[in-house]
Design a protein around this motif. Structure first.
Motif: not given
Length: 334
Positions: A277-285, A179-180, A7-8
């Motif tokens: 655990d910290k981000v709202y959204r991410i495009s990771p490796k 997410s309000n 979901e992130k």
């Protein structure tokens, strides 16, 4: 792949299907009606694994959209210069991409400026860079023929701006953000952004683009003190890192809560899976995401959109007006 919090993740596949695919299909239809067959030339300058992989990805997306793809090679500077000049003058060629960095004893900018602006699918020619500095979008007074922007930087900005549209549409329909949230997290104006890369294709271009969106931007490079980089990261709303080194890592403790992250480095610049655990959204490796939902999938689509921009310069105004209306409907639709 590691067990990640899906979901992130940015839903890049959805953005491609919703925005890019219908516009590409419209472009292809117009080109067929005008008997134009797009052709893209990719010139390898070394046997670098990253370059070979990128060329393979370009070949695949060209096949998907019916574009002629030619892979050529030039492993010395004289041959590269010769091939660029040849394809500049080849009427059947619409776009040229050179695999940088080159291993030759001459600056890559020499070859970037050698590629004709009529065929520079990466937008690295100094004329396009100048237009980017001036925040120009079109090459004509009628605002029909678009200028070229480096595809990786363009792809990142595109992901942010398309998500902004989706969140605004959600707000109009529901009277609140997902997410309000109190505000649209993808609004760029006034946001603090750190870009850890200063290449023309990524860092410098992206910084200019973010400045043009009225964001506050910090650019870090190999001469920036590591502690300073972490300070910039710790106060940023959006973090974009593209450091080509396994040694460079951003500890998760420096990542602000609910920040937005793009990890462009092949090696990965963040700590996984903790960063989720910290981000709202991410495009990771890249290898932590399914193919089709990676940021490089968006880069490939922006490369092809650039090719269409170049090819479309051969179309008449009426066809381009039709295309512009179609694009507007796609972007403002639900």
């Amino acid at each position: 792949m590691e067990d990640l919090k899906t979901e992130k993740l940015f839903n890049i596949k959805y953005l491609i299907e919703k925005f890019d695919k219908p516009i590409f299909e419209k472009n292809i239809k117009l080109l067929k009606e005008n008997n134009i067959q797009p052709q893209l030339i990719c010139i390898l300058t070394s046997k670098d694994a990253g370059s070979v992989s990128y060329a393979k990805g370009i070949k695949g997306i060209c096949k998907k959209y019916g574009i002629n793809f030619i892979l050529d090679k030039a492993f010395n500077k004289e041959l590269l210069e010769e091939k660029i000049k040849y394809y500049n003058n080849d009427k059947s060629t619409h776009g040229i991409i050179v695999m940088y960095p080159t291993p030759f004893d001459i600056k890559d900018t020499y070859f970037m400026n050698l590629v004709s602006i009529e065929k520079d699918v990466e937008g690295l020619n100094h004329e396009y860079m100048g237009y980017l500095v001036q925040h120009e979008f079109y090459s004509d007074n009628e605002n029909l023929r678009k200028l070229i922007i480096p595809p990786t930087a363009k792809g990142i900005l595109y992901v942010l701006k398309r998500n902004y549209i989706l969140y605004e549409n959600y707000f109009k329909d529901n009277g609140k953000y997902p997410s309000n949230l109190k505000e649209n997290p993808f609004k760029l104006e006034g946001k603090k952004i750190v870009v850890i890369n200063d290449s023309l294709a990524v860092g410098r271009s992206l910084a200019l683009m973010m400045l043009n969106e009225n964001a506050s931007v910090r650019v870090c490079q190999k001469y920036t003190d590591y502690d300073d980089i972490m300070k910039f990261v710790s106060i940023s709303d959006i973090i974009i890192s593209a450091v080509p080194s396994e040694k460079f890592k951003i500890p998760t403790k420096y990542i602000p809560e609910n920040s937005i992250v793009f990890d462009i480095a092949f090696e990965g610049n963040f700590e996984y899976p903790d960063v989720f655990d910290k981000v709202y959204r991410i495009s990771p490796k890249w290898n932590l995401v399914e193919k089709g939902n990676r940021i490089n999938d968006m880069t490939l689509h922006k490369l092809i959109s650039n090719l269409f921009y170049l090819v479309n310069r051969r179309l008449g105004d009426n066809a381009l007006i039709e295309l512009k209306k179609f694009e507007r409907n796609i972007f403002v639709g639900r």
